[in-house]
Design a protein around this motif. Sequence first.
Motif, PDB file in Angstrom:
ATOM      1  N   LEU A 163       0.823  -1.198   0.000  1.00 54.44           N
ATOM      2  CA  LEU A 163       0.000   0.000   0.000  1.00 54.44           C
ATOM      3  C   LEU A 163       0.865   1.259   0.000  1.00 54.44           C
ATOM      4  O   LEU A 163       0.491   2.290  -0.565  1.00 54.44           O
ATOM      5  CB  LEU A 163      -0.917  -0.004   1.221  1.00 54.44           C
ATOM      6  CG  LEU A 163      -1.950   1.126   1.326  1.00 54.44           C
ATOM      7  CD1 LEU A 163      -2.870   1.126   0.125  1.00 54.44           C
ATOM      8  CD2 LEU A 163      -2.755   0.982   2.616  1.00 54.44           C
ATOM      9  N   GLY A 199      -6.265   4.361   0.282  1.00 57.41           N
ATOM     10  CA  GLY A 199      -6.072   3.001   0.755  1.00 57.41           C
ATOM     11  C   GLY A 199      -5.664   2.933   2.211  1.00 57.41           C
ATOM     12  O   GLY A 199      -5.793   1.872   2.852  1.00 57.41           O
ATOM     13  N   SER A 202     -14.190   1.718   4.441  1.00 61.37           N
ATOM     14  CA  SER A 202     -13.435   1.542   3.207  1.00 61.37           C
ATOM     15  C   SER A 202     -12.824   0.147   3.163  1.00 61.37           C
ATOM     16  O   SER A 202     -12.500  -0.448   4.207  1.00 61.37           O
ATOM     17  CB  SER A 202     -12.324   2.600   3.109  1.00 61.37           C
ATOM     18  OG  SER A 202     -12.850   3.915   3.209  1.00 61.37           O
ATOM     19  N   TRP A 258      -9.709  -1.820   1.065  1.00 58.77           N
ATOM     20  CA  TRP A 258      -8.606  -1.783   0.098  1.00 58.77           C
ATOM     21  C   TRP A 258      -8.573  -3.111  -0.644  1.00 58.77           C
ATOM     22  O   TRP A 258      -8.518  -4.192  -0.043  1.00 58.77           O
ATOM     23  CB  TRP A 258      -7.279  -1.538   0.822  1.00 58.77           C
ATOM     24  CG  TRP A 258      -6.089  -1.577  -0.091  1.00 58.77           C
ATOM     25  CD1 TRP A 258      -5.907  -0.854  -1.230  1.00 58.77           C
ATOM     26  CD2 TRP A 258      -4.925  -2.380   0.053  1.00 58.77           C
ATOM     27  NE1 TRP A 258      -4.699  -1.145  -1.806  1.00 58.77           N
ATOM     28  CE2 TRP A 258      -4.074  -2.080  -1.037  1.00 58.77           C
ATOM     29  CE3 TRP A 258      -4.514  -3.317   1.006  1.00 58.77           C
ATOM     30  CZ2 TRP A 258      -2.834  -2.690  -1.202  1.00 58.77           C
ATOM     31  CZ3 TRP A 258      -3.282  -3.921   0.843  1.00 58.77           C
ATOM     32  CH2 TRP A 258      -2.453  -3.616  -0.249  1.00 58.77           C
ATOM     33  N   ILE A 300      -6.164   4.664  -5.675  1.00 55.61           N
ATOM     34  CA  ILE A 300      -5.374   5.144  -4.542  1.00 55.61           C
ATOM     35  C   ILE A 300      -4.562   6.371  -4.903  1.00 55.61           C
ATOM     36  O   ILE A 300      -4.123   7.125  -4.030  1.00 55.61           O
ATOM     37  CB  ILE A 300      -4.445   4.038  -3.987  1.00 55.61           C
ATOM     38  CG1 ILE A 300      -3.394   3.616  -5.029  1.00 55.61           C
ATOM     39  CG2 ILE A 300      -5.252   2.853  -3.511  1.00 55.61           C
ATOM     40  CD1 ILE A 300      -2.340   2.689  -4.469  1.00 55.61           C
ATOM     41  N   THR A 302      -4.427  -3.653  -6.114  1.00 56.55           N
ATOM     42  CA  THR A 302      -3.800  -2.768  -5.122  1.00 56.55           C
ATOM     43  C   THR A 302      -4.046  -1.291  -5.422  1.00 56.55           C
ATOM     44  O   THR A 302      -3.785  -0.436  -4.573  1.00 56.55           O
ATOM     45  CB  THR A 302      -2.282  -3.005  -5.057  1.00 56.55           C
ATOM     46  OG1 THR A 302      -1.713  -2.739  -6.349  1.00 56.55           O
ATOM     47  CG2 THR A 302      -1.974  -4.439  -4.650  1.00 56.55           C
ATOM     48  N   VAL A 354      -9.791   1.230  -4.094  1.00 56.53           N
ATOM     49  CA  VAL A 354     -10.423   1.229  -2.783  1.00 56.53           C
ATOM     50  C   VAL A 354     -11.930   1.374  -2.988  1.00 56.53           C
ATOM     51  O   VAL A 354     -12.379   2.200  -3.798  1.00 56.53           O
ATOM     52  CB  VAL A 354      -9.925   2.391  -1.904  1.00 56.53           C
ATOM     53  CG1 VAL A 354     -10.666   2.429  -0.586  1.00 56.53           C
ATOM     54  CG2 VAL A 354      -8.438   2.267  -1.655  1.00 56.53           C
TER      55      VAL A 354
END
Length: 850
Positions: free
Chosen positions: A133, A335, A359, A361, A383, A415, A418
């Motif tokens: 992240l 994120g 939220s 991720w 992100i 990745t 979100v």
Amino acid sequence: MQNTDPFSHPQFREYLGNSPAFQQMLLENGQPDPHWSTFFTSYFRLGEDEIVSRNNDILRLLRENGVTYNIHGDPSGLNRPWKIDIIPFLINRNEWNKIEAGLRQRTELMNFILTDIYGEQSLIKNGIVPMELVYNHPGFLRECAGIKLNSKKSLVLYSADLARSTDGSLWVVNDRTQAPSGSGYALENRTTMTRVIPELFDGLKVRHLSPYFNALREGLASTAPSQARNPRIVILTPGASNETYFEHSFLSSYLGFTLVHGNDLIVKENYVWLKTLGGLEKVDVILRRVDDVFCDPVELREDSQLGIPGLLQVVRKGNVGIANPLGSGILENPGLMPFLQQIARFHFSEDLILPTIASWWCGQPDEMNYVLNHLSTLVVKRINRSSAGSSAIDGAALSADQLKGLQQQIRANPTLYVGQEKVEISYTPSLINGKIEPRKVLFRNFLVSNGDSYTAMAGGLCRTSSEAGNFLISNQLGGFSKDAWVISPEPGRVIHSLKEVSDTTTTTFNSMLPSHAAENLFWVGRYTERVLGNCRFLRTVMQFLAEGNKLKTYNNEQTERNLLEAFTRYSYTFPGFTGKEKEEKFAEPWKEIRDILFNEKRIGGISNTFKSFHRAIYEVRDHWSTDTWRVIRAVEEELHPEPGTQQTHLQMLHTLDDLITSMVAFIGLNRESISREQGWIMLDLGRKIEQSLLLINMLKATMTGYSSEQLEYNLMQAVLMSNENLINYRYKYRLPVQNTLVLDLMLFDPNNPRSLTYQIERLRAHLQNLPKNIPGHALTDYERLILEADTLMKLVQKKELTEPDNQTRTYKKLNEFLEKLYDLLSAIPGMVSKTYFKHEVTTQPMVMLR
């Protein structure tokens, strides 16, 4: 007895029929908030007509003050006028206490995260924050790892967007840490409201905004190197095309900090220096409005034209403070939101006072599956926030195919995404087209470090949705702004103005003008005279055309042809009346004239020149008064007639008259308001250079050809008219127009403010007052040029200038004389630019250790 309940007013009945819209004006016990009752009592007391009138006054004042929010690609233009909703966003005392405490806690948390990510990285080591992240986010700058900062707090500035849900809960929607914007707009909103409609404040104890800006000054000063007792603070802007450039220049003027561009600053001997007319001056603190990755093209983004090469090395040495520090963009990563509660418990051993919207991720398998399965009910964000505007995607607004496409994007790069819960934001009353209507609102607050803690602005900037049912709220989407009023007694003594701050904290550095500002002021002066000169000459030509149509004689026709061709050469609007199609244009000149006047793309044309003038004006907008902006707005309106309207020659003459009046007003306003320091010198230096070159060009185009007596008379009369000297000539000589006397008046009369002698004398004075870097009494290159021009004027045999050359059918000596003068004077701007606008520094190659 008259009903004093504002909620029973006829204007409010339709609004109150929508219970979600009314709910945010209720207390926890369901009773109407007395503050809203007090506000609307004052509101309705003014009356509907007066409210509409005051609202129009607000919009006019913002327009005249040049308050803008730039929206790229907006058909209304780059500098879009700022809009304020006359109905504020009210926050009562109890709610504000919770907001203030929650934001201070959150800012401390963000400060800890920033320090930890670039320091010990305990959050990653303890498995609280996934390393992917952080390391996969473009806001994480490995080059900033391990850098020790001068201030107690790594995070100097913080801003958060808050939303109130329909059940009254407060949620943090966004974190802004890289270069938080909006505080200047919040101050402008408050200033405008108190000036135009102060009655709405009656009976309400609205907190002031000034304590925040005092804390901002103190907080920035605390980031300076320890040896800097009276630090020089600058505001680094990306330039006039940036969407919030108004705010940059507004804060520069309000706080007394120098507004600079990246090319105003250089790195030398591990310090940052400001390039000024007097040389280099050390900079201690940079309040940056440039994204961190663009701040240093040597170590960060190499194609950046906005930053300062070598800046990061100066930061490592501790020789400059930056707010916010480079690398703080990592905190804007949405994120991080799912992990903030756990981080708070790790660091504070307590929960967040202000919760973050739920939220997920997508870098975690379970969370990704949840987002994919509930995509139509969530808001999806990347992100990395898009520089083009909001990166939020409302799943409910997508079609089945669009949802499928978004699912594929998430699976391909989980990745980067979100998912956030879609909170139903409560409505607030807004004045829309004269009616009170519900709109969703986001409240942005601002905090600045004050040593051991943070000071929050007791107010802030609110933005409303463009339509009642619109979920996304953004200035880019056409929403309004609101002033936020915190209804609470002031804690202790309030400093109402920066003037009350002690002298040690208000010292400014206005003696030396930054090179970038000096260059733009110089060009403002040049473009001012170019617009004015072109307008006056074109008006004279048009007047001859209009009068010549009544008497179609040979001399009149020749005069028209010569004047049209002379204007083309004077204004460089080629091919104009000199090209292959000139005969067609001579036969019907008005179409070409209309194009020269209104076509922004016509090089040398009046609209095109004004566009260049306008661009230079905005680059140094912190130098201009409110009256100056009013004049500029008037010119803009003159040069942008209603689409589809056909401008007759009389209408075009009226347009030129108004343009000339406005440009003269611009010159007069600044002659009276700008102090006789370097700014004025550069502005007037540009004006005198341009006046000189324009006059020489006009004389070359009209008086160097040998022709009939009547034609020469007409052309000389046009010269005098274009330079506002016809009455002066008649008063001084009391003789018919003669070339010897016209040249004497326009070239050699030291008392005529339009003469070349007068311009050269003023040029000499301005050039002598520029800072000198040459030891002793040696002349600079530009001083040699102006001395040579002055000597040429004094030594010329005036009688020879009016002797015709029968072989060439020209006044050859006059033409040669004017060309020599033009060559000398036109070389001066290049010399000035080389000396004062460019500071060449030889940089040593840097070896980077990875």
